[in-house]
Design an enzyme around this catalytic site. Structure first.
Site, mmCIF file in Angstrom:
data_model
loop_
_atom_site.group_PDB
_atom_site.id
_atom_site.type_symbol
_atom_site.label_atom_id
_atom_site.label_comp_id
_atom_site.label_asym_id
_atom_site.label_seq_id
_atom_site.Cartn_x
_atom_site.Cartn_y
_atom_site.Cartn_z
ATOM 1 N N GLU A 56 -9.033 -20.435 -8.317
ATOM 2 C CA GLU A 56 -10.498 -20.501 -8.304
ATOM 3 C C GLU A 56 -10.893 -21.328 -7.088
ATOM 4 O O GLU A 56 -10.824 -22.554 -7.114
ATOM 5 C CB GLU A 56 -11.010 -21.130 -9.603
ATOM 6 N N CYS A 107 -18.909 -25.400 -6.377
ATOM 7 C CA CYS A 107 -18.259 -24.303 -5.654
ATOM 8 C C CYS A 107 -19.119 -23.058 -5.576
ATOM 9 O O CYS A 107 -18.956 -22.249 -4.662
ATOM 10 C CB CYS A 107 -16.905 -23.976 -6.297
#
Length: 471
Positions: free
Chosen positions: A217, A251
């Site tokens: 991720e 993010c």
């Protein structure tokens, strides 16, 4: 009981988890629910302590940034897993063609074993216990490497985890880069990493030495496209929280915006108005979260300095401080940017927001497609044709239409990147499958027609079968 695993004890803990799993290869539904309930209580009963330690680690972190980004999302994820687990664990029936009858086919989702989780610093509870939730729901054990940036939160989490889980089932690992390297080199049954693309490459390289499957991720530069027809104030209202939460240290925060060229000035004014109503005084406002440390602050300052030197217009949305020791930064817009600027090359991961004017939507789509595929893409438009044009002609790990970042909190939507922004998915049933092995099972009873396929080949039965099925 050791609360934080040292490097000396790392291999021993790994072997203990392997041994534990060997005796618990398929935990029952009741056992998994019990573990999830314990994990939920750990969060709910200690949420104020977690909020306090995260604030210590950041220098100051908004209590509500922590409640929204770490506590609420984690508890919601656990509740959802508890609700759906029985269905996830059911074997899936699969079709068996007439040629192979009589038989039954199914897929059994079996725990993989010992899961390694490498967590980042920006959401130290959610991005640690979120993957752990799914790993436990799937019946695995887990070792978690925490970020060296969040030492206070790490200590609290390790202490609390040790009270409810034995270290041979869940273990917290802390340390610097050498510990991270040793952790990545273990022969896990699956390795889950959240962090930067650069470090992700190192993690994947280490995992490849042991053929360990990975979920990465990562991040990247998540674009936003604003349609010509949408009201600019409405567009800003849909974007701004996704960018300001945790001071942009997210993010999936919008990394840059494509705005119709004729509306760039209107957009900056709308951001200014919305931001000042949310954060009237950045530097003295408890709702504003600090940049995590001096190194990250210097990195963001460097992006600003470089952009300004190359001709960017810098628009801070709140007065800035002359005190260089302060790590509170207002959301700052940048116009007149170009690709030579570092701010357009690196993931920003902070409260800077470049704005690019466009004259035709194809310009924006071409630009986005010329760059590495982002973790998220945001579309501000109520025009269905515009939405579909962007959706079908770009790639991204996930998309929000008229929202930003909060697809991550939707429990039943799989979350993950594509290309440089990551590989694999978690959340929901996809997460359960990520941490499980889908074992195919073909089952025959007392009657089998398999002997009809035996040699000698070329007989009438073979000829008939080939004519029936090879066509």
């Amino acid at each position: 009981m050791t609360e934080i695993i040292t490097q000396t004890a790392l291999n021993e803990t790994f072997l203990q988890q392997k041994a534990f799993f060997a005796q618990h290869t398929y935990p029952s539904y009741q056992e998994r629910i019990r573990d999830l309930i314990k994990l939920k209580a750990l969060i709910v009963d200690n949420q104020d302590a977690f909020i306090a330690t995260m604030s210590e680690d950041f220098g100051h972190r908004s209590a509500d940034d922590s409640r929204i980004g770490d506590i609420l999302t984690t508890v919601m994820g656990i509740n959802y897993a508890i609700k759906k687990l029985k269905n996830w664990m059911k074997p899936e029936k699969r079709h068996i063609g007439i040629l192979f009858q009589p038989a039954k086919g199914q897929v059994i989702y079996q725990p993989k074993g010992v899961i390694g989780i490498i967590a980042p610093w920006n959401y130290p509870v959610f991005l640690t216990l979120g993957p752990l939730t799914t790993a436990l729901a799937a019946g695995n054990t887990a070792m978690i490497k925490m970020s060296e940036y969040t030492t206070n939160t790490n200590s609290l989490l390790a202490k609390l985890v040790a009270k409810v889980f034995p270290s041979n089932q869940v273990a917290i690992v802390c340390g610097e880069a050498d510990m991270a390297a040793a952790f990545s080199a273990l022969s896990f049954d699956h390795l889950f990493f959240t962090g930067s693309t650069g470090v992700g490459k190192l993690v994947m390289k280490a995992a490849a030495e042991n053929l360990v499957p990975v979920t990465l991720e990562l991040g990247g530069k998540s674009p936003t496209i604003i349609d010509e027809d949408i009201d600019i104030k409405t567009a800003v209202s849909r974007l701004i929280l996704g960018k300001t939460l945790n001071s942009g240290q997210t993010c999936v925060a919008p990394d840059y915006i494509f705005c119709p060229q004729s509306k760039v000035s209107e957009l900056t004014q709308a951001f200014q108005s919305a931001y000042q109503s949310m954060y009237p005084n950045t530097l003295e406002n408890d709702d504003c979260t600090c940049i995590i440390n001096d190194g990250q602050k210097a990195r963001i300052d460097g992006l600003l300095t470089d952009a300004k030197a190359q001709g960017a217009t810098i628009i801070p949305l709140s007065p800035t401080s002359s005190d260089s020791a302060s790590r509170k930064m207002p959301l700052t817009l940048l116009t007149d940017v170009n690709d030579d600027m570092s701010v357009m090359q690196q993931e920003i991961f902070g409260p800077l927001l470049p704005i690019i004017g466009y004259n035709n939507i194809d310009e924006a789509i071409t630009y986005i497609n010329s760059k590495p595929r982002p973790l998220a893409l945001y579309i501000c438009s109520f025009n269905k044709a515009f939405q579909q044009q962007v959706l079908l002609n770009t790639h991204a790990g996930g998309v929000c239409i008229n929202d930003a970042a909060f697809h991550v909190a939707i429990d039943d939507l799989p979350f993950g990147g594509i290309g440089a922004s990551g590989m694999g998915q978690y959340h929901g049933s996809e997460g359960f499958k990520t941490f499980s092995h889908g074992k195919s099972v073909l089952s025959r009873g007392k009657i089998s027609l398999g002997t009809l396929l035996f040699p000698p080949f070329g007989n009438k039965i073979h000829q008939i079968l080939f004519k029936l099925f090879i066509r």
